[in-house]
Design a protein around this motif. Structure first.
Motif, PDB file in Angstrom:
ATOM      1  N   GLY A 224      71.373   3.804  40.538  1.00 55.94           N
ATOM      2  CA  GLY A 224      70.434   4.623  39.778  1.00 55.94           C
ATOM      3  C   GLY A 224      71.110   5.903  39.339  1.00 55.94           C
ATOM      4  N   GLY A 225      71.985   6.397  40.190  1.00 55.93           N
ATOM      5  CA  GLY A 225      72.695   7.641  39.934  1.00 55.93           C
ATOM      6  C   GLY A 225      72.610   8.557  41.134  1.00 55.93           C
ATOM      7  N   ILE A 226      73.506   9.517  41.204  1.00 52.61           N
ATOM      8  CA  ILE A 226      73.508  10.509  42.275  1.00 52.61           C
ATOM      9  C   ILE A 226      73.708  11.887  41.667  1.00 52.61           C
ATOM     10  CG2 ILE A 226      74.768  11.390  44.286  1.00 52.61           C
ATOM     11  CD1 ILE A 226      75.459   8.510  45.002  1.00 52.61           C
ATOM     12  N   LEU A 227      72.901  12.833  42.087  1.00 49.06           N
ATOM     13  CA  LEU A 227      73.084  14.225  41.710  1.00 49.06           C
ATOM     14  C   LEU A 227      73.836  14.920  42.838  1.00 49.06           C
ATOM     15  CD1 LEU A 227      69.540  15.057  40.284  1.00 49.06           C
ATOM     16  CD2 LEU A 227      71.628  14.633  38.975  1.00 49.06           C
ATOM     17  N   VAL A 228      75.006  15.472  42.513  1.00 50.91           N
ATOM     18  CA  VAL A 228      75.777  16.226  43.488  1.00 50.91           C
ATOM     19  C   VAL A 228      75.446  17.703  43.278  1.00 50.91           C
ATOM     20  CG1 VAL A 228      78.075  16.796  44.374  1.00 50.91           C
ATOM     21  CG2 VAL A 228      77.622  14.508  43.414  1.00 50.91           C
ATOM     22  N   MET A 229      74.905  18.332  44.315  1.00 52.40           N
ATOM     23  CA  MET A 229      74.495  19.719  44.210  1.00 52.40           C
ATOM     24  C   MET A 229      75.676  20.639  44.499  1.00 52.40           C
ATOM     25  SD  MET A 229      71.470  18.932  43.395  1.00 52.40           S
ATOM     26  CE  MET A 229      70.664  20.530  43.275  1.00 52.40           C
ATOM     27  N   GLU A 230      75.554  21.896  44.135  1.00 52.22           N
ATOM     28  CA  GLU A 230      76.653  22.848  44.302  1.00 52.22           C
ATOM     29  C   GLU A 230      77.081  23.012  45.753  1.00 52.22           C
ATOM     30  OE1 GLU A 230      75.676  26.523  42.414  1.00 52.22           O
ATOM     31  OE2 GLU A 230      75.827  25.703  40.375  1.00 52.22           O
ATOM     32  N   ASP A 231      76.157  22.770  46.695  1.00 53.51           N
ATOM     33  CA  ASP A 231      76.513  22.903  48.113  1.00 53.51           C
ATOM     34  C   ASP A 231      77.092  21.614  48.686  1.00 53.51           C
ATOM     35  OD1 ASP A 231      74.205  21.357  48.179  1.00 53.51           O
ATOM     36  OD2 ASP A 231      73.505  22.256  50.061  1.00 53.51           O
ATOM     37  N   GLY A 232      77.224  20.567  47.842  1.00 49.81           N
ATOM     38  CA  GLY A 232      77.795  19.302  48.287  1.00 49.81           C
ATOM     39  C   GLY A 232      76.772  18.239  48.628  1.00 49.81           C
ATOM     40  N   ASN A 233      75.498  18.603  48.768  1.00 47.34           N
ATOM     41  CA  ASN A 233      74.468  17.598  49.033  1.00 47.34           C
ATOM     42  C   ASN A 233      74.406  16.581  47.898  1.00 47.34           C
ATOM     43  OD1 ASN A 233      72.639  17.753  51.464  1.00 47.34           O
ATOM     44  ND2 ASN A 233      72.675  19.927  50.894  1.00 47.34           N
ATOM     45  N   GLN A 234      74.218  15.312  48.257  1.00 49.19           N
ATOM     46  CA  GLN A 234      74.097  14.243  47.271  1.00 49.19           C
ATOM     47  C   GLN A 234      72.669  13.710  47.280  1.00 49.19           C
ATOM     48  OE1 GLN A 234      77.182  11.291  47.574  1.00 49.19           O
ATOM     49  NE2 GLN A 234      78.820  12.814  47.648  1.00 49.19           N
TER      50      GLN A 234
END
Length: 252
Positions: A224-234
């Motif tokens: 579906g996709g993954i959003l990688v946040m600035e703090d590294g959380n996926q």
């Protein structure tokens, strides 16, 4: 010690009706006072130091917000009485301040009174009011510093909206993951916060996740996709939300 309640409303029939309802739910240990507007309300607050304040929004000599700006150290439980629009209601939700919609239902009033009586010793309203005025565009606080008030079992936390990384559904609760702060578990569901935070560019990417789009570092097109946040959380993107997420990211 008697509990003191002040009702501020410029419409005498509405004020009298509210006072009558309050008397129905309260016993003789409660003293009820009335004020007809901003100036009268300020005088009464100074004279009687109410424990609970019922405050109308629109009055002939100003607004409830005008009154609040002039109370230097508010030390009462605050309950707004309003027929105001949805934007104002959203501001109340952001600030975790109580409100009653006119015409006021007896059940809603009883619930508000119960909460106010329970919390009457919790006197620090300053930050809640500042959050409210900020949401109403009536504060000197820069938009970048806008906050949301979050209540859990231990107290009220005032969190900068820009520091919220994502929100995660946890049954009837919502987990807030915040930059450089411990996570918070709040007893409201994720849908409520989606509605509150959508104007701050928060994106629902999955039935369990609401993310701060300003803190997205990367979108990985896997499954579906993954959003990688600035703090590294996926954060996962559901297949159903993928097109909506891609369209949102292309626009912003």
């Amino acid at each position: 010690m008697k509990t003191k309640i002040l009702v501020v409303d410029n419409e005498q029939p509405i004020r009298a009706s509210l006072v009558k309802l309050i008397k129905h739910f309260m016993d003789a240990s409660v003293l009820i006072y009335e004020a007809t507007g901003v100036q009268d309300g300020l005088s009464q607050i100074e004279a009687i130091e109410p424990d609970i304040l019922f405050l109308d929004i629109e009055m002939e000599d100003g607004t409830g917000f005008d009154l609040l700006r002039r109370v230097e150290f508010p030390s009462f439980q605050l309950i707004f009485t309003t027929a105001h629009n949805q934007y104002a209601i959203q501001a109340f939700e952001f600030s975790a301040l109580n409100y009653l919609m006119k015409p006021i239902s007896p059940a809603a009033l009883e619930n508000s009174l119960t909460k106010a009586i329970q919390n009457v010793q919790k006197k620090n309203l300053h930050e809640n009011i500042e959050v409210l005025l900020s949401q109403m565009g009536k504060s000197d606080r820069p938009p970048v510093d806008q906050k949301i008030a979050l209540n859990d079992a231990h107290g009220t936390y005032f969190v900068k909206i820009k520091d919220i990384i994502y929100c995660q559904a946890d049954g009837p609760y919502t987990k807030f993951v915040i930059t450089n702060s411990p996570s918070l578990i709040i007893s409201k569901n994720l849908k409520e916060y989606e509605m509150l935070l959508e104007t701050h560019k928060f994106l629902r990417c999955h039935h369990s996740f609401l993310v701060n789009s300003k803190l997205i570092a990367k979108f990985e097109r896997t499954d579906g996709g993954i959003l990688v946040m600035e703090d590294g959380n996926q954060i996962p993107v559901s297949q159903r939300k993928k097109d909506q997420v891609m369209e949102f990211l292309a626009r912003n």
